[in-house]
Design a protein around this motif. Structure first.
Motif, PDB file in Angstrom:
ATOM      1  N   GLY A  78      32.272  32.519  42.619  1.00  0.00           N
ATOM      2  CA  GLY A  78      32.999  33.752  42.891  1.00  0.00           C
ATOM      3  C   GLY A  78      33.631  34.311  41.629  1.00  0.00           C
ATOM      4  N   VAL A  79      34.009  35.583  41.708  1.00  0.00           N
ATOM      5  CA  VAL A  79      34.701  36.261  40.612  1.00  0.00           C
ATOM      6  C   VAL A  79      35.971  36.874  41.183  1.00  0.00           C
ATOM      7  N   VAL A  80      37.113  36.446  40.655  1.00  0.00           N
ATOM      8  CA  VAL A  80      38.385  37.064  41.015  1.00  0.00           C
ATOM      9  C   VAL A  80      38.715  38.081  39.936  1.00  0.00           C
ATOM     10  N   VAL A  81      38.802  39.338  40.313  1.00  0.00           N
ATOM     11  CA  VAL A  81      39.074  40.409  39.361  1.00  0.00           C
ATOM     12  C   VAL A  81      40.574  40.694  39.362  1.00  0.00           C
ATOM     13  N   THR A  82      41.216  40.537  38.208  1.00  0.00           N
ATOM     14  CA  THR A  82      42.664  40.768  38.160  1.00  0.00           C
ATOM     15  C   THR A  82      43.017  42.222  38.397  1.00  0.00           C
ATOM     16  N   HIS A  83      42.129  43.148  37.983  1.00  0.00           N
ATOM     17  CA  HIS A  83      42.320  44.571  38.271  1.00  0.00           C
ATOM     18  C   HIS A  83      41.026  45.307  37.967  1.00  0.00           C
ATOM     19  N   PHE A  84      40.947  46.561  38.405  1.00  0.00           N
ATOM     20  CA  PHE A  84      39.661  47.257  38.446  1.00  0.00           C
ATOM     21  C   PHE A  84      39.184  47.811  37.119  1.00  0.00           C
ATOM     22  N   HIS A  85      39.940  47.720  36.041  1.00  0.00           N
ATOM     23  CA  HIS A  85      39.540  48.321  34.771  1.00  0.00           C
ATOM     24  C   HIS A  85      38.214  47.727  34.267  1.00  0.00           C
ATOM     25  N   PRO A  86      37.423  48.533  33.538  1.00  0.00           N
ATOM     26  CA  PRO A  86      36.047  48.133  33.222  1.00  0.00           C
ATOM     27  C   PRO A  86      35.916  46.907  32.331  1.00  0.00           C
ATOM     28  N   ASP A  87      36.932  46.598  31.523  1.00  0.00           N
ATOM     29  CA  ASP A  87      36.839  45.395  30.690  1.00  0.00           C
ATOM     30  C   ASP A  87      37.137  44.130  31.490  1.00  0.00           C
ATOM     31  N   HIS A  88      37.462  44.284  32.755  1.00  0.00           N
ATOM     32  CA  HIS A  88      37.728  43.139  33.628  1.00  0.00           C
ATOM     33  C   HIS A  88      36.720  43.056  34.773  1.00  0.00           C
ATOM     34  N   ALA A  89      36.428  44.211  35.366  1.00  0.00           N
ATOM     35  CA  ALA A  89      35.562  44.242  36.550  1.00  0.00           C
ATOM     36  C   ALA A  89      34.120  44.619  36.246  1.00  0.00           C
ATOM     37  N   GLY A  90      33.852  45.092  35.025  1.00  0.00           N
ATOM     38  CA  GLY A  90      32.559  45.703  34.721  1.00  0.00           C
ATOM     39  C   GLY A  90      31.337  44.864  35.036  1.00  0.00           C
ATOM     40  N   LEU A  91      31.379  43.578  34.710  1.00  0.00           N
ATOM     41  CA  LEU A  91      30.209  42.719  34.900  1.00  0.00           C
ATOM     42  C   LEU A  91      30.211  41.958  36.230  1.00  0.00           C
ATOM     43  N   ALA A  92      31.232  42.164  37.036  1.00  0.00           N
ATOM     44  CA  ALA A  92      31.313  41.396  38.285  1.00  0.00           C
ATOM     45  C   ALA A  92      30.100  41.639  39.168  1.00  0.00           C
ATOM     46  N   GLY A  93      29.638  42.882  39.227  1.00  0.00           N
ATOM     47  CA  GLY A  93      28.478  43.188  40.055  1.00  0.00           C
ATOM     48  C   GLY A  93      27.223  42.494  39.579  1.00  0.00           C
ATOM     49  N   GLN A  94      27.042  42.399  38.255  1.00  0.00           N
ATOM     50  CA  GLN A  94      25.851  41.740  37.733  1.00  0.00           C
ATOM     51  C   GLN A  94      25.921  40.232  37.963  1.00  0.00           C
ATOM     52  N   VAL A  95      27.127  39.661  37.867  1.00  0.00           N
ATOM     53  CA  VAL A  95      27.277  38.236  38.197  1.00  0.00           C
ATOM     54  C   VAL A  95      26.895  37.999  39.657  1.00  0.00           C
ATOM     55  N   ARG A  96      27.354  38.862  40.539  1.00  0.00           N
ATOM     56  CA  ARG A  96      27.021  38.723  41.966  1.00  0.00           C
ATOM     57  C   ARG A  96      25.516  38.837  42.192  1.00  0.00           C
ATOM     58  N   GLN A  97      24.898  39.787  41.495  1.00  0.00           N
ATOM     59  CA  GLN A  97      23.456  39.974  41.651  1.00  0.00           C
ATOM     60  C   GLN A  97      22.687  38.740  41.192  1.00  0.00           C
ATOM     61  N   GLU A  98      23.180  38.110  40.132  1.00  0.00           N
ATOM     62  CA  GLU A  98      22.492  36.958  39.560  1.00  0.00           C
ATOM     63  C   GLU A  98      22.704  35.690  40.379  1.00  0.00           C
ATOM     64  N   SER A  99      23.894  35.532  40.956  1.00  0.00           N
ATOM     65  CA  SER A  99      24.258  34.246  41.556  1.00  0.00           C
ATOM     66  C   SER A  99      24.543  34.304  43.052  1.00  0.00           C
ATOM     67  N   GLY A 100      24.744  35.492  43.584  1.00  0.00           N
ATOM     68  CA  GLY A 100      25.182  35.597  44.974  1.00  0.00           C
ATOM     69  C   GLY A 100      26.662  35.359  45.146  1.00  0.00           C
ATOM     70  N   ALA A 101      27.415  35.361  44.046  1.00  0.00           N
ATOM     71  CA  ALA A 101      28.859  35.110  44.092  1.00  0.00           C
ATOM     72  C   ALA A 101      29.582  36.214  44.849  1.00  0.00           C
ATOM     73  N   TRP A 102      30.722  35.861  45.453  1.00  0.00           N
ATOM     74  CA  TRP A 102      31.598  36.882  46.027  1.00  0.00           C
ATOM     75  C   TRP A 102      32.467  37.481  44.919  1.00  0.00           C
ATOM     76  N   ILE A 103      32.933  38.691  45.150  1.00  0.00           N
ATOM     77  CA  ILE A 103      33.889  39.351  44.265  1.00  0.00           C
ATOM     78  C   ILE A 103      35.155  39.589  45.070  1.00  0.00           C
ATOM     79  N   ALA A 104      36.290  39.157  44.541  1.00  0.00           N
ATOM     80  CA  ALA A 104      37.576  39.339  45.212  1.00  0.00           C
ATOM     81  C   ALA A 104      38.505  40.179  44.341  1.00  0.00           C
ATOM     82  N   MET A 105      39.282  41.033  44.980  1.00  0.00           N
ATOM     83  CA  MET A 105      40.174  41.956  44.284  1.00  0.00           C
ATOM     84  C   MET A 105      41.290  42.347  45.254  1.00  0.00           C
ATOM     85  N   HIS A 106      42.457  42.674  44.724  1.00  0.00           N
ATOM     86  CA  HIS A 106      43.539  43.113  45.601  1.00  0.00           C
ATOM     87  C   HIS A 106      43.143  44.381  46.341  1.00  0.00           C
TER      88      HIS A 106
END
Length: 339
Positions: A78-106
């Protein structure tokens, strides 16, 4: 504070002990240089804290950095995103696509991302232009600032709330909601190790951008939220801070109080600036008179827009405290001290 910052070229994936690794991921053409992505080991695969900027070089750095720590990016849980800014959340989607990981965010930042996806580009541009005009920006500045648009990050699979435990088998990682830098910014308290992943909330030598968007909103007080969040973090005690930028440091509480003092001093200076002006000023005029890391005349249009957002956030806090007032029914909006 003596700078310990090193350029990205000198950064390496680092074993921080206790099953935690830091992986530096570059931010192309940005003075911050890199985001520190953290990987926490678990029997079911690592969980990442943030993911980095969406860029091919950043992706390779994240993939290869994890590999050097003995982790396969295809096994990320999984990927826990501390906040939505692109230097934090930008690659979360590609990680999910590669691994099937969940993405969590407030949930507050998740709502912002949904709004970004739903609004057409032209509508977003018109909203930004209206905000800038109401702040007193000139036609050229409105055109230059609205020309920039960032692609929104991937929507999360899971939304977080204050106090939630992260799905991390064998560890105790708790969500600490710290709004201010963004409405849904979170820190993450690794309670079994007295460590705090601070995102951009508490950094060792710089302070995060605190802005309000649109500039003339009256239904929120981001700086007030940020100051309260600093106190909330300080109350957790002398935890080791693992920030998203710069370097790891000790005693999050002490640094949080220093940052709070910095903003209180800035509020005092801003109130004095308005008193000395002797007349109501627009947000843009106020921002131009404030002190930044370089002269206002030398700031590119995008940085002027961010400076105006920060000026507006400080004005909103002063207004909420009853120290200043805004002109009613005028455009652009203007602020003055109470007479």
């Amino acid at each position: 504070m003596k700078s310990l910052r090193r350029p990205y070229s000198e950064q390496r994936t680092t074993d921080l002990g206790g099953g935690v690794w830091s992986v530096p991921v570059p931010i192309p053409a940005n003075p911050l240089g890199y985001t520190l992505v953290y990987a926490i080991e678990s029997p079911s695969g690592p969980v990442l804290v943030d993911a980095g900027w969406n860029h091919p070089d950043a992706w390779l750095a994240l993939r290869d950095g994890l590999a050097s720590a003995g982790m396969d990016i295809r096994e990320v849980r999984g990927v826990v995103v501390t906040h939505f800014h692109p230097d934090h959340a930008g690659l979360a989607g590609q990680v999910r696509q590669e691994s099937g990981a969940w993405i969590a965010m407030h949930e507050a930042d998740a709502a912002l991302i949904r709004n970004m996806h739903d609004l057409e580009e032209g509508v977003q541009r018109d909203l930004r232009a209206g905000m800038l005009r109401r702040a007193g920006a000139g036609a050229v500045e409105v055109e230059e600032v609205t020309a920039h648009r960032q692609r929104p990050p991937a929507l999360p699979d899971r939304t977080l709330h204050d106090g939630d435990l992260i799905d991390l088998p064998g560890r105790k990682l708790r969500t600490v909601w710290t709004p201010g830098h963004t409405p849904g910014h979170v820190c993450l308290h690794l309670e079994d190790a007295d460590r705090l992943f601070t995102g951009d909330h508490v950094l060792p030598s710089i302070t995060p951008h605190i802005g309000i968007y649109p500039y003339d909103r009256t239904d929120t007080d981001p700086l007030g939220d940020f100051l309260a969040s600093l106190e909330k973090v300080a109350e957790l005690g002398m935890l080791e801070a693992l920030p998203a930028h710069e370097w790891i440091f000790q005693d999050t509480a002490a640094r949080a109080r220093v940052i709070g003092t910095h903003h209180e001093e800035k509020l005092t200076q801003l109130a004095a600036l308005l008193a000395e002006a002797g007349e109501p000023l627009t947000i843009w005029e106020i921002a131009a008179r404030m002190t930044w890391n370089r002269p206002w005349e030398d700031l590119p249009s995008m940085l002027r827009g961010m400076a105006a957002g920060e000026a507006a956030a400080h004005l909103r806090t002063l207004e909420a405290r009853g120290a200043i007032r805004r002109s009613e029914g005028s455009e652009p909006v203007r602020f003055a001290v109470h007479s």
